[in-house]
Scaffold this active site. Sequence first.
Site, mmCIF file in Angstrom:
data_model
loop_
_atom_site.group_PDB
_atom_site.id
_atom_site.type_symbol
_atom_site.label_atom_id
_atom_site.label_comp_id
_atom_site.label_asym_id
_atom_site.label_seq_id
_atom_site.Cartn_x
_atom_site.Cartn_y
_atom_site.Cartn_z
ATOM 1 N N LYS A 198 3.456 10.166 30.756
ATOM 2 C CA LYS A 198 3.995 9.952 29.413
ATOM 3 C C LYS A 198 5.522 9.922 29.499
ATOM 4 O O LYS A 198 6.117 10.697 30.248
ATOM 5 C CB LYS A 198 3.518 11.088 28.501
ATOM 6 C CG LYS A 198 3.798 10.888 27.019
ATOM 7 C CD LYS A 198 3.200 12.051 26.204
ATOM 8 C CE LYS A 198 3.402 11.862 24.716
ATOM 9 N NZ LYS A 198 2.780 12.975 23.939
ATOM 10 N N SER A 214 0.142 11.391 20.051
ATOM 11 C CA SER A 214 1.260 10.577 20.505
ATOM 12 C C SER A 214 1.122 10.077 21.942
ATOM 13 O O SER A 214 1.856 9.174 22.348
ATOM 14 C CB SER A 214 2.551 11.389 20.378
ATOM 15 O OG SER A 214 2.517 12.485 21.277
ATOM 16 N N SER A 250 -1.850 15.801 20.516
ATOM 17 C CA SER A 250 -1.355 14.547 21.090
ATOM 18 C C SER A 250 -1.996 14.129 22.413
ATOM 19 O O SER A 250 -1.767 13.004 22.867
ATOM 20 C CB SER A 250 0.168 14.609 21.268
ATOM 21 O OG SER A 250 0.796 14.347 20.042
#
Lengths: 483, 487
Positions: free
Chosen positions: B79, B154, B178
């Site tokens: 990420k 996310s 997330s």
Amino acid sequence: MSWEPVIGIEVHVELRTDSKMFCGCAVSFGEEPNVNICPVCLGLPGSLPVPNRRAIEWITEIGLALNCRISPVSVFHRKNYFYADLPKNYQISQYDVPVAHDGWLEITVDGATRRIGIERAHMEEDTGKSIHLGGGGRIHSAEATLLDFNRAGVPLVEVVSRPDLRSAAEARAYAQELRAIVAELGVSDARLEEGSIRFDANVSVRRSGSEDFGTKVEIKNMNSFRSLERAIDFEIARQVDVLEAGGVLVQETRHWDEEAGVTRGMRTKEGSSDYRYFTEPDLVPMVIDERWQDEIRARMPELPAARRARYRGLGVDPQTAGALVGAPEAFRRLFDEAVEAGADARAVANWITGELVAWARREAVDPSTVAVTGAGLAELVAMVAAGELSASAAKDVLDGMARGEGSARQVAESRDLLQITDRGAIESAVDEVLAEQVEAVQRYRSGETKVVGFLVGQVMRATGGKADPRAVNELIRAKLDEA
Amino acid sequence: MSLADLTITEAARGLRERRFSSRELVDAVLERAAQTEAELHAYLTLDHEGARRAADQADEELASGTDRGPLHGIPIALKDNLCTSGVETTCASQILAGYHPPYDATAVRRLREAGAVPVGKTNLDEFAMGSSTENSAYGPTRNPWDPDRVPGGSSGGSAAAVAAGSALGALGSDTGGSIRQPASLCGLVGVKPTYGLVSRYGLVAFASSLDQIGPLARTVEDAIAILEAIAGHDPADATSWAGEVPDFRAELGRGVEGLRIGTVTELSGDGYEPAVSEAVASMVAELEARGARVEEVSLPTFDVALSAYYLIAPAEASANLARFDGVRYGLRVPGATTEEMMARTRAEGFGPEVIRRILLGTYALSAGYYDAFYGQAHRVRTLIARDFARAYERVDVLVSPTSPTVAFPIGERTEDPLAMYLSDICTIPSNLAGHPAISIPIGLDDAGLPIGFQVMAPALAEPLLFRVAAEVERIAGFDARPTGVAP
Ligand SMILES: [Zn+2]
């Protein structure tokens, strides 16, 4: 109607730990800009703080030295404000649970001793430094600003007094005593000129007898004890003038202008004082349990107040005791050694704070390299007491000792400074002089007693100045009166 | 079948049997990315060169007998809020465009040390603030199961990459769901470990007291392999767990017989899509049929968890994001004064959702409001932990849907922040308590979209969590592959 000043002092002490408060960067001053930096103290994304254990121990020492209570569990908070030299735009500080709280410090001014309350001592990190180029070095007219983050993250202890001080002289005494304590603990360089210890003062005035507080003004930028005292005195007078003229004071921060000798309001608009404190989520609460506290306490050196009390107990007068407390460490050690060697404490204290301190300063010699020993000093004091050395001869002897010429007796002998203590030798010198000075003897007998001074002078000359003038004086009077 | 569709466990076996090389594995994954990225946009940065170099090195090591374990030679996606030395790290924000960190996050370093091959940086909602990966300054990521729908967020880029086969596993971060919510929406396993189990050093902070790095993978076993590599004490993170890391495999294969499983009253009812509720109920029935003792548990404070979260997380974020000011790195928009420069930089550099949360958090911490908002939220947080503790006196684990809905259409909730915030209603309580939780895919709805099943356990009870998750996985037998993007 008279006015009473109400003063509180905030002190920032930079600790001289090996590394910064929350990272491994070195704490050192006077280096090229931005050499002691890393992701943590630069506030790079993703970096996290890890507390410096040594700094926690040292603030605990400061707290204990200020007779504070130590919080068994203490919490870091974030203090939020935007400033270019504050890398994260928040400062890791403490809010409602500081490491140390509710202590006191005793000060003595004009012979009166007062206990000044300490509200708190908390741990925080220092900011970087801004250097404004052009525009006279002021931020609002600068063409550019350079940033140096070497200082960012250096451990900082803030000590906040209660508003217990009532004069500029008291504020100065408080600041000096506090500086002496941190210097003694060895936790800070405590140099005002270098900013490793910084004092801000909160000053207000009120009608004498009133319990209410007046409008508080914070004054900054004092970089000596003298300027702290002057600034507070100026500010008290300014506030009284404003109030007596029917004016109103505004709560503000004012800068001390050393050259002009005035405080000035800062032209910049006061920023909001809402720092939005909240618990620092990157750190866990600090636990300073009883056992750790005891370990820390056991390591602490003797502090100025305790030392002063000990000197007084040995018979040293208050003023000399105070001077000795402030004397260089090597000289204080010399005092302890001399007393241990059997010397009269009072006399040794006088010799050290009077002669030796002045000698080292005059000769620009580092006190720790002066060749005098405790035993040597004890010998010198004993010789003076026994009348073997006059006061002025003893100063010469001390000079020789300090230069490494030998023991007190060796120096006295080699410099030929010993007094004649043999009563028979003095007596025969007196007899000779009285026999020679027939006219003076007659004047004395006819009531002109002040002629004794002349006769003593003659004996001293005859003995090469080595007779004890007091003994000579007594002897002459005795002889003339008995005849 | 392409090598890109293997599980980590299968690929690790293949590498050791010399059926293929790490380089071939990485090439297959990069080829899949080349086929899918134009549509999915899972990645912000693909590090072809670095990945191939790391793969070649892994091959050399394996050939010479150095075996770093299950991740050795395995392509993993990161990420883009994890700092990677010399590789651009943007947090999907304009304010960090072009920012190259000087260091690796601890979790990234540990992955490298375990021999994993980072292939690139995945898209996210800006600074991890969002539940759909639509709040990226660089454009949204699409769901491989249906490109008209969001992948969740996310960590939507990480989820889309693993689902599409442009990575075999990924790291995400989970502040309020997330990792688990995008795992659920993309048919993957996603784990939020116990707070402190994985070092946060190098994770660009959103809400420090809630953030936790964790794996997204195709199977429970794959997720365990990644977690094993990254978990453990880190002296650079003062909040990291200093005790022993539990053995995640200790209880695997023991089934659920005799286990007490709680369903949560507050995580059901209106607002939950029928297909989701039914799939979860039928999985609970299956677990009961295998000997679990199921009971419904009420945790009343879960009803206010979302409100507390949306005060605590923005409050912490308002301070965490203060450092992005144009002074030292990232975007700088000039101004006449320092203050103006900072204000312009932040106004232009942050997207609307980030600005919304900074304002919310600043307000919640302000004098006069602190007690009513931030202070109150903290009291709620304490009560949620108490509710959990009470529940765990009666049951061993709690189960629920991971998300009330399957993947929703792109744009559906962008104009309605509250609807978007509700996406995390099932996942937030575990973050507030610091407990571990996992999402496991259990089936598809009628439209062919994945449904996730959440298991929650007490702090450091990961072995129990994985035991139940492995059984859920076995029962579900979920082996569907995304159909939305043609490889
Ligand atoms: Zn540093």
